[in-house]
Design a protein around this motif. Structure first.
Motif, PDB file in Angstrom:
ATOM      1  N   ILE A   1     -64.274 -14.341  52.588  1.00  0.00           N
ATOM      2  CA  ILE A   1     -63.448 -14.302  53.797  1.00  0.00           C
ATOM      3  C   ILE A   1     -62.747 -12.950  53.876  1.00  0.00           C
ATOM      4  CG2 ILE A   1     -61.444 -15.328  54.980  1.00  0.00           C
ATOM      5  CD1 ILE A   1     -62.205 -17.945  53.406  1.00  0.00           C
ATOM      6  N   ILE A   2     -62.931 -12.273  54.988  1.00  0.00           N
ATOM      7  CA  ILE A   2     -62.221 -10.997  55.158  1.00  0.00           C
ATOM      8  C   ILE A   2     -60.844 -11.311  55.717  1.00  0.00           C
ATOM      9  CG2 ILE A   2     -62.210  -8.752  56.320  1.00  0.00           C
ATOM     10  CD1 ILE A   2     -65.282  -9.010  56.458  1.00  0.00           C
ATOM     11  N   HIS A   3     -59.850 -10.899  55.003  1.00  0.00           N
ATOM     12  CA  HIS A   3     -58.488 -11.181  55.421  1.00  0.00           C
ATOM     13  C   HIS A   3     -58.198 -10.552  56.788  1.00  0.00           C
ATOM     14  CE1 HIS A   3     -54.136 -11.380  55.340  1.00  0.00           C
ATOM     15  NE2 HIS A   3     -54.282 -12.321  54.401  1.00  0.00           N
ATOM     16  N   PRO A   4     -57.595 -11.310  57.722  1.00  0.00           N
ATOM     17  CA  PRO A   4     -57.347 -10.764  59.069  1.00  0.00           C
ATOM     18  C   PRO A   4     -56.538  -9.476  59.089  1.00  0.00           C
ATOM     19  CG  PRO A   4     -56.269 -12.920  58.769  1.00  0.00           C
ATOM     20  CD  PRO A   4     -57.182 -12.702  57.611  1.00  0.00           C
ATOM     21  N   TYR A   5     -55.615  -9.325  58.142  1.00  0.00           N
ATOM     22  CA  TYR A   5     -54.815  -8.083  58.127  1.00  0.00           C
ATOM     23  C   TYR A   5     -55.689  -6.879  57.824  1.00  0.00           C
ATOM     24  CZ  TYR A   5     -50.654 -10.996  58.246  1.00  0.00           C
ATOM     25  OH  TYR A   5     -49.693 -11.887  58.628  1.00  0.00           O
ATOM     26  N   ILE A   6     -56.668  -7.081  56.940  1.00  0.00           N
ATOM     27  CA  ILE A   6     -57.568  -5.970  56.603  1.00  0.00           C
ATOM     28  C   ILE A   6     -58.364  -5.576  57.850  1.00  0.00           C
ATOM     29  CG2 ILE A   6     -59.517  -5.254  55.163  1.00  0.00           C
ATOM     30  CD1 ILE A   6     -58.403  -7.149  53.000  1.00  0.00           C
ATOM     31  N   CYS A   7     -58.812  -6.602  58.596  1.00  0.00           N
ATOM     32  CA  CYS A   7     -59.539  -6.334  59.838  1.00  0.00           C
ATOM     33  C   CYS A   7     -58.714  -5.470  60.774  1.00  0.00           C
ATOM     34  CB  CYS A   7     -59.882  -7.618  60.572  1.00  0.00           C
ATOM     35  SG  CYS A   7     -61.318  -8.424  59.890  1.00  0.00           S
ATOM     36  N   GLN A   8     -57.454  -5.851  60.930  1.00  0.00           N
ATOM     37  CA  GLN A   8     -56.604  -5.147  61.897  1.00  0.00           C
ATOM     38  C   GLN A   8     -56.440  -3.665  61.568  1.00  0.00           C
ATOM     39  OE1 GLN A   8     -52.891  -7.222  62.465  1.00  0.00           O
ATOM     40  NE2 GLN A   8     -53.946  -9.001  63.330  1.00  0.00           N
ATOM     41  N   ILE A   9     -56.494  -3.354  60.295  1.00  0.00           N
ATOM     42  CA  ILE A   9     -56.348  -1.956  59.904  1.00  0.00           C
ATOM     43  C   ILE A   9     -57.489  -1.118  60.511  1.00  0.00           C
ATOM     44  CG2 ILE A   9     -56.408  -0.348  57.948  1.00  0.00           C
ATOM     45  CD1 ILE A   9     -55.085  -2.656  56.306  1.00  0.00           C
ATOM     46  N   PHE A  10     -58.671  -1.738  60.577  1.00  0.00           N
ATOM     47  CA  PHE A  10     -59.836  -0.990  61.057  1.00  0.00           C
ATOM     48  C   PHE A  10     -60.009  -1.027  62.579  1.00  0.00           C
ATOM     49  CE2 PHE A  10     -60.863  -1.955  56.614  1.00  0.00           C
ATOM     50  CZ  PHE A  10     -61.056  -0.652  56.160  1.00  0.00           C
ATOM     51  N   ILE A  11     -59.320  -1.949  63.248  1.00  0.00           N
ATOM     52  CA  ILE A  11     -59.464  -2.027  64.704  1.00  0.00           C
ATOM     53  C   ILE A  11     -58.392  -1.180  65.373  1.00  0.00           C
ATOM     54  CG2 ILE A  11     -59.517  -3.540  66.741  1.00  0.00           C
ATOM     55  CD1 ILE A  11     -60.316  -5.826  64.794  1.00  0.00           C
ATOM     56  N   LYS A  12     -58.782  -0.014  65.779  1.00  0.00           N
ATOM     57  CA  LYS A  12     -57.883   0.855  66.536  1.00  0.00           C
ATOM     58  C   LYS A  12     -58.473   0.944  67.922  1.00  0.00           C
ATOM     59  CE  LYS A  12     -54.967   4.456  64.690  1.00  0.00           C
ATOM     60  NZ  LYS A  12     -54.869   5.865  64.369  1.00  0.00           N
ATOM     61  N   ARG A  13     -57.651   0.697  68.925  1.00  0.00           N
ATOM     62  CA  ARG A  13     -58.211   0.690  70.278  1.00  0.00           C
ATOM     63  C   ARG A  13     -58.477   2.122  70.747  1.00  0.00           C
ATOM     64  NH1 ARG A  13     -57.749  -3.106  74.471  1.00  0.00           N
ATOM     65  NH2 ARG A  13     -55.882  -2.109  75.302  1.00  0.00           N
ATOM     66  N   SER A  14     -59.726   2.529  70.686  1.00  0.00           N
ATOM     67  CA  SER A  14     -60.029   3.874  71.156  1.00  0.00           C
ATOM     68  C   SER A  14     -60.772   3.791  72.486  1.00  0.00           C
ATOM     69  CB  SER A  14     -60.819   4.635  70.098  1.00  0.00           C
ATOM     70  OG  SER A  14     -62.160   4.708  70.423  1.00  0.00           O
ATOM     71  N   ILE A  15     -60.416   4.688  73.397  1.00  0.00           N
ATOM     72  CA  ILE A  15     -60.985   4.667  74.739  1.00  0.00           C
ATOM     73  C   ILE A  15     -62.076   5.725  74.824  1.00  0.00           C
ATOM     74  CG2 ILE A  15     -60.469   4.983  77.201  1.00  0.00           C
ATOM     75  CD1 ILE A  15     -57.590   4.155  76.585  1.00  0.00           C
ATOM     76  N   MET A  16     -63.191   5.332  75.439  1.00  0.00           N
ATOM     77  CA  MET A  16     -64.280   6.290  75.618  1.00  0.00           C
ATOM     78  C   MET A  16     -63.985   7.170  76.835  1.00  0.00           C
ATOM     79  SD  MET A  16     -68.355   5.494  76.207  1.00  0.00           S
ATOM     80  CE  MET A  16     -68.311   5.114  77.961  1.00  0.00           C
ATOM     81  N   PHE A  17     -64.134   8.465  76.683  1.00  0.00           N
ATOM     82  CA  PHE A  17     -63.956   9.399  77.801  1.00  0.00           C
ATOM     83  C   PHE A  17     -65.222   9.327  78.662  1.00  0.00           C
ATOM     84  CE2 PHE A  17     -63.336  14.181  78.944  1.00  0.00           C
ATOM     85  CZ  PHE A  17     -62.715  13.830  80.129  1.00  0.00           C
ATOM     86  N   LYS A  18     -65.056   8.910  79.906  1.00  0.00           N
ATOM     87  CA  LYS A  18     -66.192   8.789  80.826  1.00  0.00           C
ATOM     88  C   LYS A  18     -66.212  10.019  81.712  1.00  0.00           C
ATOM     89  CE  LYS A  18     -65.337   3.874  80.648  1.00  0.00           C
ATOM     90  NZ  LYS A  18     -64.324   2.946  81.141  1.00  0.00           N
ATOM     91  N   ILE A  19     -67.130  10.906  81.411  1.00  0.00           N
ATOM     92  CA  ILE A  19     -67.127  12.201  82.110  1.00  0.00           C
ATOM     93  C   ILE A  19     -68.560  12.625  82.486  1.00  0.00           C
ATOM     94  CG2 ILE A  19     -67.043  13.378  79.839  1.00  0.00           C
ATOM     95  CD1 ILE A  19     -65.419  14.829  83.004  1.00  0.00           C
ATOM     96  N   GLY A  20     -68.678  13.148  83.677  1.00  0.00           N
ATOM     97  CA  GLY A  20     -69.981  13.642  84.131  1.00  0.00           C
ATOM     98  C   GLY A  20     -69.781  14.563  85.317  1.00  0.00           C
ATOM     99  N   CYS A  21     -70.888  14.964  85.935  1.00  0.00           N
ATOM    100  CA  CYS A  21     -70.778  15.846  87.098  1.00  0.00           C
ATOM    101  C   CYS A  21     -71.809  15.434  88.139  1.00  0.00           C
ATOM    102  CB  CYS A  21     -70.993  17.301  86.685  1.00  0.00           C
ATOM    103  SG  CYS A  21     -72.675  17.632  86.123  1.00  0.00           S
ATOM    104  N   HIS A  22     -71.719  16.063  89.290  1.00  0.00           N
ATOM    105  CA  HIS A  22     -72.706  15.807  90.331  1.00  0.00           C
ATOM    106  C   HIS A  22     -74.031  16.446  89.912  1.00  0.00           C
ATOM    107  CE1 HIS A  22     -73.887  14.789  94.457  1.00  0.00           C
ATOM    108  NE2 HIS A  22     -74.747  15.771  94.255  1.00  0.00           N
TER     109      HIS A  22
END
Ligand code: FE
Ligand code: FE
Ligand code: ZN
Length: 297
Positions: free
Chosen positions: A5-26
């Motif tokens: 069983i992976i302890h939930p606290y250990i999981c939380q350490i690895f889950i960092k909410r990172s946002i993907m930069f959505k970028i493009g051009c015409h």
């Protein structure tokens, strides 16, 4: 029997909410969707904008399903963001001439049918120019057209673009856009694409008061209606009502404001599309620069 069983606290350490930069051009649609997808990847973009047909209007290319499915596969493998289709400039659903209005409605309806080959994406159009009819008459034609064209079963969100206000363009203020949106029956099919050059030229001071401009957007339209951003610097000063795009950081808006925009907590999750006067190498430089400024967490 061994149960780990992976302890939930250990999981939380690895889950960092990172946002993907959505970028493009015409990009040019001339060689098809797979080619645009590859061009996007070559400049480190993960989305793009394209014209649904010749920007001056006329007939669209025949749908090439092999090309589209190859693109969809490429987009899936490379985690592409939603792509943005741009209607031709000649489309004017609020023209004075009934023939032009009908032709514009037919082009838009046809574009939206074709967009279903690329489900779940965005379609941007200029609300139109009322010429001598006045904003109210023009607005009523735009509402009528949208209520005619939008279908409950479509998967595309249609976006009204914020305009600089040159000539008799409708969409120079958030109020003008909201006057359209509030009368559209299928509200979940309609949204806004904010063009940084256009709103700065229109008189929204994103350089000195970005928060204030966004508060105004929230108050008049609601930020949940904002789906995409056209990222353009401006060749002209504040409130010039001119609409001439400039390369990022080289115009009157300046790099610091683009840093503020792409990292703004209310904007940073949105897809950003460059429409600056550049070919691929120039866009590659802009994207490298913007990526260096973007904070993903
Ligand atoms: Fe546009
Ligand atoms: Fe634009
Ligand atoms: Zn423009």
């Amino acid at each position: 029997m061994g149960i780990s069983i992976i302890h939930p606290y250990i999981c939380q350490i690895f889950i960092k909410r990172s946002i993907m930069f959505k970028i493009g051009c015409h990009l040019s649609v001339a060689k098809g969707f797979l080619s645009m997808g590859k061009d996007a990847l070559s400049i480190n973009a993960n989305t793009f904008q394209f014209f649904t047909r010749n920007p001056r209007g006329g007939s669209a290319k025949v749908i090439d399903e092999t090309d589209i499915s190859a693109f969809l596969e490429l987009a899936k493998q490379n985690n592409f963001a939603t792509i943005l289709a741009h209607a031709p400039y000649t489309l004017n659903v609020c023209a004075m001439d009934e023939g032009i209005r009908r032709f514009s409605r037919e082009m838009m309806a046809d574009d939206l049918l074709r967009m279903e080959y690329l489900p779940g994406n965005l379609y941007n159009f200029h609300p139109g120019s009322h010429v001598k009819q006045g904003v109210e008459v023009g607005t009523s034609y735009i509402i009528e057209a949208l209520n005619n064209i939008l279908k409950p079963e479509q998967t595309t969100t249609v976006l009204l673009e914020t305009m600089a206000g040159k000539g008799s363009e409708i969409g120079r203020t958030f109020e003008e856009l909201q006057a359209i949106i509030e009368k559209v029956e299928l509200k979940n099919k309609i949204g806004v694409c904010l063009d940084t050059c256009h709103i700065y030229d229109a008189g929204y001071d994103i350089v000195n008061n970005l928060d204030g401009v966004l508060e105004e957007f929230e108050k008049v339209i609601g930020l949940e209606k904002l789906y995409a951003i056209h990222l353009n610097d401006s060749k002209n000063p504040f409130k010039s009502h001119k609409d001439r795009h400039e390369t990022i950081g080289k115009g009157s808006i300046g790099l610091q404001t683009f840093d503020n925009i792409i990292n703004h907590p209310q904007l940073k999750h949105l897809p950003f599309y460059l429409e600056t006067p550049n070919e691929l190498p120039g866009h590659a430089e802009e994207i490298t620069l913007l990526r260096s400024l973007y904070k993903s967490v």
